[in-house]
Design a protein around this motif. Structure first.
Motif, PDB file in Angstrom:
ATOM      1  N   MET A 193       0.837  -1.180   0.000  1.00 46.37           N
ATOM      2  CA  MET A 193       0.000   0.000   0.000  1.00 46.37           C
ATOM      3  C   MET A 193       0.884   1.245   0.000  1.00 46.37           C
ATOM      4  SD  MET A 193      -2.811   1.350   2.754  1.00 46.37           S
ATOM      5  CE  MET A 193      -4.078   0.246   2.211  1.00 46.37           C
ATOM      6  N   ASN A 194       0.604   2.180  -0.866  1.00 47.84           N
ATOM      7  CA  ASN A 194       1.315   3.458  -0.944  1.00 47.84           C
ATOM      8  C   ASN A 194       0.389   4.569  -0.472  1.00 47.84           C
ATOM      9  OD1 ASN A 194       3.550   2.178  -2.067  1.00 47.84           O
ATOM     10  ND2 ASN A 194       2.775   2.466  -4.141  1.00 47.84           N
ATOM     11  N   VAL A 195       0.932   5.442   0.371  1.00 53.71           N
ATOM     12  CA  VAL A 195       0.137   6.510   0.975  1.00 53.71           C
ATOM     13  C   VAL A 195       0.795   7.860   0.701  1.00 53.71           C
ATOM     14  CG1 VAL A 195      -0.708   7.454   3.168  1.00 53.71           C
ATOM     15  CG2 VAL A 195      -0.693   4.970   2.810  1.00 53.71           C
ATOM     16  N   LEU A 196      -0.027   8.829   0.339  1.00 50.15           N
ATOM     17  CA  LEU A 196       0.408  10.224   0.263  1.00 50.15           C
ATOM     18  C   LEU A 196      -0.022  10.883   1.556  1.00 50.15           C
ATOM     19  CD1 LEU A 196       1.506  12.731  -1.199  1.00 50.15           C
ATOM     20  CD2 LEU A 196      -0.778  13.014  -2.223  1.00 50.15           C
ATOM     21  N   LEU A 197       0.941  11.432   2.293  1.00 56.28           N
ATOM     22  CA  LEU A 197       0.679  12.081   3.573  1.00 56.28           C
ATOM     23  C   LEU A 197       0.992  13.565   3.429  1.00 56.28           C
ATOM     24  CD1 LEU A 197       0.140  12.158   6.629  1.00 56.28           C
ATOM     25  CD2 LEU A 197       2.461  11.284   6.972  1.00 56.28           C
ATOM     26  N   ILE A 198      -0.018  14.398   3.642  1.00 60.52           N
ATOM     27  CA  ILE A 198       0.149  15.847   3.529  1.00 60.52           C
ATOM     28  C   ILE A 198      -0.059  16.442   4.917  1.00 60.52           C
ATOM     29  CG2 ILE A 198      -0.556  17.958   2.353  1.00 60.52           C
ATOM     30  CD1 ILE A 198      -1.783  16.108   0.151  1.00 60.52           C
ATOM     31  N   VAL A 199       0.968  17.107   5.417  1.00 58.80           N
ATOM     32  CA  VAL A 199       0.989  17.624   6.781  1.00 58.80           C
ATOM     33  C   VAL A 199       0.547  19.097   6.809  1.00 58.80           C
ATOM     34  CG1 VAL A 199       2.456  18.095   8.786  1.00 58.80           C
ATOM     35  CG2 VAL A 199       2.823  16.018   7.407  1.00 58.80           C
ATOM     36  N   ASP A 200      -0.538  19.351   7.485  1.00 62.04           N
ATOM     37  CA  ASP A 200      -1.016  20.697   7.833  1.00 62.04           C
ATOM     38  C   ASP A 200      -1.106  21.688   6.665  1.00 62.04           C
ATOM     39  OD1 ASP A 200      -0.914  19.470  10.280  1.00 62.04           O
ATOM     40  OD2 ASP A 200       0.641  20.754  11.115  1.00 62.04           O
ATOM     41  N   PRO A 201      -1.778  21.343   5.585  1.00 62.63           N
ATOM     42  CA  PRO A 201      -1.926  22.283   4.464  1.00 62.63           C
ATOM     43  C   PRO A 201      -3.075  23.257   4.721  1.00 62.63           C
ATOM     44  CG  PRO A 201      -3.032  20.235   3.928  1.00 62.63           C
ATOM     45  CD  PRO A 201      -2.397  20.038   5.294  1.00 62.63           C
ATOM     46  N   GLN A 202      -2.911  24.094   5.737  1.00 57.05           N
ATOM     47  CA  GLN A 202      -3.999  24.928   6.226  1.00 57.05           C
ATOM     48  C   GLN A 202      -3.754  26.405   5.960  1.00 57.05           C
ATOM     49  OE1 GLN A 202      -3.539  22.370   9.916  1.00 57.05           O
ATOM     50  NE2 GLN A 202      -5.620  23.193  10.187  1.00 57.05           N
ATOM     51  N   ASN A 203      -4.854  27.122   5.820  1.00 59.36           N
ATOM     52  CA  ASN A 203      -4.802  28.534   5.437  1.00 59.36           C
ATOM     53  C   ASN A 203      -3.901  29.387   6.326  1.00 59.36           C
ATOM     54  OD1 ASN A 203      -6.538  28.235   3.233  1.00 59.36           O
ATOM     55  ND2 ASN A 203      -8.352  28.482   4.527  1.00 59.36           N
ATOM     56  N   ASP A 204      -3.960  29.200   7.633  1.00 58.91           N
ATOM     57  CA  ASP A 204      -3.134  30.043   8.512  1.00 58.91           C
ATOM     58  C   ASP A 204      -1.644  29.857   8.269  1.00 58.91           C
ATOM     59  OD1 ASP A 204      -4.968  31.648   9.783  1.00 58.91           O
ATOM     60  OD2 ASP A 204      -5.132  30.397  11.577  1.00 58.91           O
ATOM     61  N   PHE A 205      -1.227  28.684   7.798  1.00 60.30           N
ATOM     62  CA  PHE A 205       0.183  28.442   7.511  1.00 60.30           C
ATOM     63  C   PHE A 205       0.588  28.916   6.114  1.00 60.30           C
ATOM     64  CE2 PHE A 205      -0.495  24.735  10.526  1.00 60.30           C
ATOM     65  CZ  PHE A 205       0.043  25.409  11.612  1.00 60.30           C
ATOM     66  N   ILE A 206      -0.383  29.344   5.334  1.00 62.26           N
ATOM     67  CA  ILE A 206      -0.108  29.753   3.962  1.00 62.26           C
ATOM     68  C   ILE A 206      -0.216  31.273   3.812  1.00 62.26           C
ATOM     69  CG2 ILE A 206      -0.819  29.470   1.543  1.00 62.26           C
ATOM     70  CD1 ILE A 206      -1.875  26.623   2.570  1.00 62.26           C
ATOM     71  N   THR A 207      -1.361  31.817   4.143  1.00 63.51           N
ATOM     72  CA  THR A 207      -1.559  33.269   4.013  1.00 63.51           C
ATOM     73  C   THR A 207      -2.160  33.874   5.268  1.00 63.51           C
ATOM     74  OG1 THR A 207      -3.740  32.904   3.025  1.00 63.51           O
ATOM     75  CG2 THR A 207      -1.867  33.159   1.506  1.00 63.51           C
ATOM     76  N   GLY A 208      -2.252  33.102   6.330  1.00 65.90           N
ATOM     77  CA  GLY A 208      -2.942  33.554   7.533  1.00 65.90           C
ATOM     78  C   GLY A 208      -2.024  34.097   8.607  1.00 65.90           C
ATOM     79  N   THR A 209      -2.323  33.736   9.836  1.00 65.51           N
ATOM     80  CA  THR A 209      -1.657  34.326  10.994  1.00 65.51           C
ATOM     81  C   THR A 209      -0.258  33.782  11.264  1.00 65.51           C
ATOM     82  OG1 THR A 209      -2.717  32.709  12.444  1.00 65.51           O
ATOM     83  CG2 THR A 209      -3.858  34.822  12.125  1.00 65.51           C
ATOM     84  N   LEU A 210       0.095  32.651  10.654  1.00 59.50           N
ATOM     85  CA  LEU A 210       1.415  32.054  10.847  1.00 59.50           C
ATOM     86  C   LEU A 210       1.948  31.557   9.501  1.00 59.50           C
ATOM     87  CD1 LEU A 210       3.661  31.246  12.806  1.00 59.50           C
ATOM     88  CD2 LEU A 210       2.328  29.216  13.412  1.00 59.50           C
ATOM     89  N   PRO A 211       2.127  32.483   8.544  1.00 57.56           N
ATOM     90  CA  PRO A 211       2.520  32.053   7.199  1.00 57.56           C
ATOM     91  C   PRO A 211       3.949  31.524   7.154  1.00 57.56           C
ATOM     92  CG  PRO A 211       2.564  34.440   7.348  1.00 57.56           C
ATOM     93  CD  PRO A 211       1.995  33.929   8.651  1.00 57.56           C
TER      94      PRO A 211
END
Length: 171
Positions: free
Chosen positions: A1-19
């Motif tokens: 089994m192969n898994v793609l794991l994406i860690v914390d792709p959330q708005n605050d880490f991109i353009t929000g309060t903690l970019p």
């Protein structure tokens, strides 16, 4: 089994309060990667900070970070272009698992797998990892996977990882 794991792709880490510097480019890359390579995976796992409003990691509570990823806010939501791709794949039958983390006021969690991993990951032969931020949550997630699993292969998707500090080898 192969898994793609994406860690914390959330708005605050991109353009929000903690970019995170470079987060938009990294998330655009992993969005395109997911769209183009989804057939290589049996499942997609997405981890997400889901903090209470008075979480211990916030500066106003004595922690080191600005208020971010408060549960049920826009800042805690998934990056919209990536969310669209993942939800489309889920509707088409892809096995998608969302894992919230750091949900109690008194405990922080850079990795969603500090204490345990879901069965889906227990059966993984290969895990490809991307996300935010390389020097915190991605790094701790990889450390926990190495500690708790006997996976044949862990790979990073380097262009899908952004860093608060200088990039360092993760594997």
């Amino acid at each position: 089994m192969n898994v793609l794991l994406i860690v914390d792709p959330q708005n605050d880490f991109i353009t929000g309060t903690l970019p995170v510097p470079g987060a938009t480019a990294a998330m655009d890359y992993i969005t395109a990667w997911t769209r183009e390579h989804h057939a290589e995976y049996d499942a997609i796992i997405v981890t997400m900070d889901q903090h209470p409003a008075d979480h211990c990691s916030f500066e106003v509570q004595g922690g080191q970070w600005p208020i971010h990823c408060v549960r049920f806010t826009v800042g805690a939501a998934l990056y919209p272009p990536l969310a669209d791709v993942i939800m489309d794949l889920k509707r088409k039958g892809m096995n998608v698992l969302f894992i919230p983390k750091a949900m109690t006021r008194q405990k922080d969690a850079y990795s969603a797998f500090h204490d345990a991993v879901p069965d889906l990951l227990m059966n993984a032969m290969r895990v490809d990892i991307a996300g935010l931020a390389g020097d915190y949550c991605v790094k701790c997630t990889i450390e926990d996977l190495r500690r708790l699993l006997h996976i044949t292969e862990i790979r990073t998707i380097d262009q899908g990882i952004a860093w608060i500090g200088e990039p360092q080898p993760l594997l």
